[in-house]
Design an enzyme around this catalytic site. Structure first.
Site, PDB file in Angstrom:
ATOM      1  N   TRP A 113      80.259   3.672  -0.294  1.00  0.00           N
ATOM      2  CA  TRP A 113      80.963   4.890  -0.698  1.00  0.00           C
ATOM      3  C   TRP A 113      81.931   5.406   0.364  1.00  0.00           C
ATOM      4  O   TRP A 113      82.750   6.274   0.071  1.00  0.00           O
ATOM      5  CB  TRP A 113      79.939   6.004  -0.997  1.00  0.00           C
ATOM      6  CG  TRP A 113      78.888   6.123   0.091  1.00  0.00           C
ATOM      7  CD1 TRP A 113      77.639   5.555   0.063  1.00  0.00           C
ATOM      8  CD2 TRP A 113      79.001   6.797   1.345  1.00  0.00           C
ATOM      9  NE1 TRP A 113      76.968   5.822   1.237  1.00  0.00           N
ATOM     10  CE2 TRP A 113      77.784   6.592   2.044  1.00  0.00           C
ATOM     11  CE3 TRP A 113      79.998   7.555   1.955  1.00  0.00           C
ATOM     12  CZ2 TRP A 113      77.551   7.104   3.323  1.00  0.00           C
ATOM     13  CZ3 TRP A 113      79.763   8.061   3.235  1.00  0.00           C
ATOM     14  CH2 TRP A 113      78.556   7.834   3.902  1.00  0.00           C
ATOM     15  N   ASN A 114      81.840   4.927   1.607  1.00  0.00           N
ATOM     16  CA  ASN A 114      82.579   5.628   2.672  1.00  0.00           C
ATOM     17  C   ASN A 114      84.092   5.413   2.623  1.00  0.00           C
ATOM     18  O   ASN A 114      84.859   6.301   2.989  1.00  0.00           O
ATOM     19  CB  ASN A 114      81.992   5.306   4.050  1.00  0.00           C
ATOM     20  CG  ASN A 114      82.052   3.856   4.416  1.00  0.00           C
ATOM     21  OD1 ASN A 114      82.168   2.987   3.557  1.00  0.00           O
ATOM     22  ND2 ASN A 114      81.960   3.573   5.697  1.00  0.00           N
ATOM     23  N   LYS A 159      80.369  -3.802  -8.669  1.00  0.00           N
ATOM     24  CA  LYS A 159      79.422  -2.690  -8.687  1.00  0.00           C
ATOM     25  C   LYS A 159      79.731  -1.744  -7.536  1.00  0.00           C
ATOM     26  O   LYS A 159      79.433  -2.020  -6.382  1.00  0.00           O
ATOM     27  CB  LYS A 159      77.972  -3.165  -8.565  1.00  0.00           C
ATOM     28  CG  LYS A 159      77.062  -2.074  -9.114  1.00  0.00           C
ATOM     29  CD  LYS A 159      75.712  -1.916  -8.509  1.00  0.00           C
ATOM     30  CE  LYS A 159      75.616  -1.273  -7.167  1.00  0.00           C
ATOM     31  NZ  LYS A 159      75.960   0.167  -7.105  1.00  0.00           N
ATOM     32  N   PRO A 160      80.371  -0.614  -7.844  1.00  0.00           N
ATOM     33  CA  PRO A 160      80.660   0.358  -6.781  1.00  0.00           C
ATOM     34  C   PRO A 160      79.407   1.129  -6.411  1.00  0.00           C
ATOM     35  O   PRO A 160      78.382   1.051  -7.099  1.00  0.00           O
ATOM     36  CB  PRO A 160      81.681   1.282  -7.443  1.00  0.00           C
ATOM     37  CG  PRO A 160      81.376   1.208  -8.905  1.00  0.00           C
ATOM     38  CD  PRO A 160      80.816  -0.159  -9.170  1.00  0.00           C
ATOM     39  N   SER A 187      75.096  -1.700   3.991  1.00  0.00           N
ATOM     40  CA  SER A 187      74.168  -1.607   5.127  1.00  0.00           C
ATOM     41  C   SER A 187      73.516  -2.952   5.448  1.00  0.00           C
ATOM     42  O   SER A 187      73.428  -3.846   4.605  1.00  0.00           O
ATOM     43  CB  SER A 187      73.090  -0.576   4.805  1.00  0.00           C
ATOM     44  OG  SER A 187      72.347  -1.020   3.699  1.00  0.00           O
ATOM     45  N   GLU A 195      72.216   2.991  13.594  1.00  0.00           N
ATOM     46  CA  GLU A 195      73.523   3.486  13.151  1.00  0.00           C
ATOM     47  C   GLU A 195      73.319   4.922  12.655  1.00  0.00           C
ATOM     48  O   GLU A 195      72.638   5.144  11.660  1.00  0.00           O
ATOM     49  CB  GLU A 195      74.029   2.589  12.007  1.00  0.00           C
ATOM     50  CG  GLU A 195      75.400   2.939  11.494  1.00  0.00           C
ATOM     51  CD  GLU A 195      75.819   2.060  10.296  1.00  0.00           C
ATOM     52  OE1 GLU A 195      74.984   1.786   9.412  1.00  0.00           O
ATOM     53  OE2 GLU A 195      77.004   1.676  10.256  1.00  0.00           O
ATOM     54  N   GLU A 199      79.827  -7.827   4.877  1.00  0.00           N
ATOM     55  CA  GLU A 199      80.372  -6.944   5.914  1.00  0.00           C
ATOM     56  C   GLU A 199      79.363  -5.810   6.051  1.00  0.00           C
ATOM     57  O   GLU A 199      79.303  -4.935   5.183  1.00  0.00           O
ATOM     58  CB  GLU A 199      81.729  -6.393   5.473  1.00  0.00           C
ATOM     59  CG  GLU A 199      82.789  -7.448   5.206  1.00  0.00           C
ATOM     60  CD  GLU A 199      83.501  -7.889   6.469  1.00  0.00           C
ATOM     61  OE1 GLU A 199      83.062  -7.541   7.591  1.00  0.00           O
ATOM     62  OE2 GLU A 199      84.520  -8.594   6.338  1.00  0.00           O
ATOM     63  N   LEU A 200      78.583  -5.828   7.125  1.00  0.00           N
ATOM     64  CA  LEU A 200      77.451  -4.902   7.218  1.00  0.00           C
ATOM     65  C   LEU A 200      77.682  -3.803   8.251  1.00  0.00           C
ATOM     66  O   LEU A 200      78.759  -3.678   8.816  1.00  0.00           O
ATOM     67  CB  LEU A 200      76.184  -5.708   7.529  1.00  0.00           C
ATOM     68  CG  LEU A 200      75.933  -6.896   6.579  1.00  0.00           C
ATOM     69  CD1 LEU A 200      74.651  -7.623   6.944  1.00  0.00           C
ATOM     70  CD2 LEU A 200      75.905  -6.460   5.118  1.00  0.00           C
ATOM     71  N   CYS A 233      82.159   2.341   9.472  1.00  0.00           N
ATOM     72  CA  CYS A 233      81.348   1.231   9.995  1.00  0.00           C
ATOM     73  C   CYS A 233      81.670   0.947  11.462  1.00  0.00           C
ATOM     74  O   CYS A 233      80.790   0.572  12.227  1.00  0.00           O
ATOM     75  CB  CYS A 233      81.515  -0.016   9.147  1.00  0.00           C
ATOM     76  SG  CYS A 233      83.222  -0.530   8.946  1.00  0.00           S
TER      77      CYS A 233
HETATM   78  P1  NAD Z   1      74.236   0.549   1.055  1.00  0.00           P
HETATM   79  O1  NAD Z   1      73.914  -0.777   1.637  1.00  0.00           O
HETATM   80  O2  NAD Z   1      73.140   1.523   0.865  1.00  0.00           O
HETATM   81  O3  NAD Z   1      74.888   0.363  -0.407  1.00  0.00           O
HETATM   82  C1  NAD Z   1      76.020  -0.457  -0.606  1.00  0.00           C
HETATM   83  C2  NAD Z   1      76.055  -0.921  -2.055  1.00  0.00           C
HETATM   84  O4  NAD Z   1      74.929  -1.781  -2.312  1.00  0.00           O
HETATM   85  C3  NAD Z   1      75.970   0.198  -3.075  1.00  0.00           C
HETATM   86  O5  NAD Z   1      76.825  -0.108  -4.146  1.00  0.00           O
HETATM   87  C4  NAD Z   1      74.503   0.150  -3.510  1.00  0.00           C
HETATM   88  O6  NAD Z   1      74.251   0.649  -4.804  1.00  0.00           O
HETATM   89  C5  NAD Z   1      74.231  -1.348  -3.474  1.00  0.00           C
HETATM   90  N1  NAD Z   1      72.821  -1.741  -3.297  1.00  0.00           N
HETATM   91  C6  NAD Z   1      71.807  -1.005  -2.800  1.00  0.00           C
HETATM   92  N2  NAD Z   1      70.670  -1.757  -2.746  1.00  0.00           N
HETATM   93  C7  NAD Z   1      71.002  -2.987  -3.222  1.00  0.00           C
HETATM   94  C8  NAD Z   1      70.282  -4.224  -3.386  1.00  0.00           C
HETATM   95  N3  NAD Z   1      69.003  -4.328  -3.033  1.00  0.00           N
HETATM   96  N4  NAD Z   1      70.949  -5.286  -3.868  1.00  0.00           N
HETATM   97  C9  NAD Z   1      72.252  -5.217  -4.194  1.00  0.00           C
HETATM   98  N5  NAD Z   1      72.977  -4.078  -4.067  1.00  0.00           N
HETATM   99  C10 NAD Z   1      72.362  -2.979  -3.582  1.00  0.00           C
HETATM  100  O7  NAD Z   1      75.414   1.146   1.941  1.00  0.00           O
HETATM  101  P2  NAD Z   1      76.156   2.540   1.793  1.00  0.00           P
HETATM  102  O8  NAD Z   1      75.237   3.636   2.196  1.00  0.00           O
HETATM  103  O9  NAD Z   1      76.839   2.614   0.476  1.00  0.00           O
HETATM  104  O10 NAD Z   1      77.320   2.363   2.889  1.00  0.00           O
HETATM  105  C11 NAD Z   1      77.159   2.604   4.239  1.00  0.00           C
HETATM  106  C12 NAD Z   1      76.903   1.311   5.000  1.00  0.00           C
HETATM  107  O11 NAD Z   1      77.964   0.400   4.780  1.00  0.00           O
HETATM  108  C13 NAD Z   1      76.859   1.536   6.508  1.00  0.00           C
HETATM  109  O12 NAD Z   1      75.831   0.766   7.047  1.00  0.00           O
HETATM  110  C14 NAD Z   1      78.224   1.029   6.961  1.00  0.00           C
HETATM  111  O13 NAD Z   1      78.274   0.650   8.316  1.00  0.00           O
HETATM  112  C15 NAD Z   1      78.429  -0.115   6.029  1.00  0.00           C
HETATM  113  N6  NAD Z   1      79.841  -0.488   5.944  1.00  0.00           N
HETATM  114  C16 NAD Z   1      80.255  -1.653   6.532  1.00  0.00           C
HETATM  115  C17 NAD Z   1      81.600  -1.992   6.510  1.00  0.00           C
HETATM  116  C18 NAD Z   1      82.121  -3.269   7.150  1.00  0.00           C
HETATM  117  O14 NAD Z   1      83.267  -3.612   6.916  1.00  0.00           O
HETATM  118  N7  NAD Z   1      81.342  -3.980   7.936  1.00  0.00           N
HETATM  119  C19 NAD Z   1      82.513  -1.148   5.897  1.00  0.00           C
HETATM  120  C20 NAD Z   1      82.061   0.022   5.284  1.00  0.00           C
HETATM  121  C21 NAD Z   1      80.713   0.337   5.325  1.00  0.00           C
END
Ligand code: NAD
Length: 442
Positions: A127-128, A151-152, A202, A352, A223-224, A257
């Protein structure tokens, strides 16, 4: 059908809603994507790229509405949101052009090396940066001839829905489809008959995806998260370093991130650096997206805000020194916070935090700075400010992207994590080729 309500994080009001995709629908959606891929994959990459000229125009014509929606749903201010919308418009055309160059067949001595589609790509995004994180994965996947099921994040479904509506208006049927929901929909998509999962999010979810996709040996781009260190050397330009430290820790309310999460500063300049950081951070203003001259917005939701407060409180209890803020956070926000004397026993250092907190400690040698910076299983970005030893330190930092006297990301390099911050990456020739199958014809 169940509703997914999108909330304005600055006031808790409903911005709108979408319908959650029933889990049992997902296999049918993926099947439709598979069928559509046959025709889409037969087009030349140039023919596929052409669709994005009109899409860019439509995004650009609707930029104001899209920007406002992104701001209301995610909380970032209008100026920053409008940068993302531009990226989804003509920025996407630029990505498409780069992909075309990357996947051009190569002929060498009677052998042709081709970059052909993988099939159906599941794009799962956070979402960020709700538009850019999706666009960075969707465009290379589509231009390479794959169809996409997107899937957003459940926090930002509306801007995703609007973007996909525009894509659908111009692209052939089922080349792009959207699945709404939370982790349950994400898991079902990962376990469905897709060929690749391109994920930004994440570390914990990345690990879950890797496990669930193992039986099908699905291709992965992940990309985590990060816990980016910054090293400030004795010969650094202190004011410049302090400006960067604050800007990078507070950008997007710290919900970035590659935001700076841990700062190690040479003890000989620590006092001067701390004073400078506090002076700069004190001038930062937070507020809703449509308020005048704000630097950052609200935290996306209560649980994320509680996590940030927990990290701050944990540091205080363990003896860190709060130089600014750290308390009396109004509902939905975190005040600009600067904390010194942070150490490795504290959550601020270990995890983080993803909030507007400058977290720092002093070090007595370059060796200590490098050791502490590398003492993490994350390895997304890192930065070093200084002159004489900066190049040597950059070489020794365990991160996918390292900035010297600047941020870690570079427009001309891939966006790439090391260690447990990534597996696969996007951008540049090698990044774009990950959305293809390499096929050799002799
Ligand atoms: P998140 O991992 O909680 O969710 C990301 C997406 O995954 C969402 O669409 C969510 O619904 C989905 N999801 C959740 N559980 C799942 C599962 N078990 N299987 C498949 N999909 C699932 O992350 P967030 O809170 O939306 O975003 C923040 C995180 O993203 C932070 O850790 C940030 O550092 C990271 N991030 C990384 C980058 C990069 O380029 N490395 C860029 C932006 C954000």
């Amino acid at each position: 059908m169940e509703k997914l309500v999108s909330i304005d994080p600055s006031n808790g009001e409903e911005v709108g809603h979408v319908l959650v995709t029933p889990i049992q629908e997902i296999s049918r959606i993926v099947l439709n994507a598979k069928k559509a891929q046959k025709e889409w994959g037969r087009l030349s990459p140039q023919e596929r790229a052409k669709f994005f000229d009109e899409i860019a125009k439509e995004v650009s014509d609707n930029a104001h509405d899209l920007t406002e929606l992104l701001s209301r749903e995610m909380g970032k201010d209008y100026r920053r949101a409008s940068g993302e919308v531009r990226g989804a418009g003509y920025g996407a055309v630029h990505i498409a052009e780069e992909v075309l160059k990357a996947i051009k067949p190569v002929n060498q001595m009677g052998t042709s090396i081709n970059y052909v589609p993988l099939g159906v790509v599941a794009v799962i995004s956070p979402w960020n940066y709700p538009l850019m994180m999706a666009v960075n994965l969707i465009i290379p996947a589509l231009i390479a001839g794959n169809t996409v099921v997107f899937k957003p994040s459940e926090e930002t479904p509306l801007i995703a829905e609007e973007y996909v509506k525009i894509l659908k208006k111009y692209l052939p049927k089922n080349v792009i489809q959207i699945v709404h929901g939370d982790g349950e929909q994400g898991k079902a998509l990962v376990e469905s008959d897709v060929n690749m999962i391109a994920f930004t999010g994440s570390q914990a979810v990345g690990k879950d995806i890797m496990q669930r996709s193992a039986s099908g040996l699905k291709r992965l781009v992940m990309e985590l998260g990060g816990n980016d260190p910054m090293i400030v050397l004795e010969d650094a330009d202190i004011e410049r370093a302090a400006r960067f430290a604050v800007a990078s820790s507070f950008e997007n309310a710290g919900q970035m991130c590659t935001s700076t999460e841990r700062i190690y500063v040479d003890q000989r300049i620590a006092q001067e650096f701390e004073d400078e950081v506090v002076a700069i951070a004190s001038a930062y203003k937070y507020g809703a997206w449509n308020e005048e001259r704000i630097n950052y917005g609200p935290i996306i939701n209560d649980s994320q805000r509680e996590k940030i407060i927990k990290h701050i409180e944990d540091a205080k209890e363990k003896g860190a020194k709060v130089l600014l803020g750290g308390k009396e956070h109004p509902d939905r926000y975190i005040v600009p916070t600067v904390i010194a004397e942070v150490n490795e026993t504290m959550l601020l250092e270990q995890e983080e935090t993803f909030g507007p907190v400058v977290s720092m400690s002093s070090v007595s040698s370059v060796g200590e700075a490098i050791r502490k910076a590398n003492d993490s299983n994350f390895g997304l970005g890192a930065v070093v400010f200084g002159e004489k030893d900066a190049g040597h330190i950059a070489e020794n930092l365990e991160a996918g992207m390292v900035g010297i006297n600047r941020g870690p990301g570079s427009g001309s390099g891939p966006w790439v994590g090391a260690k447990q911050s990534g597996f696969g990456y996007h951008g540049t020739v090698s990044g774009h080729r990950q959305f293809t199958q390499v096929k050799v014809i002799n």
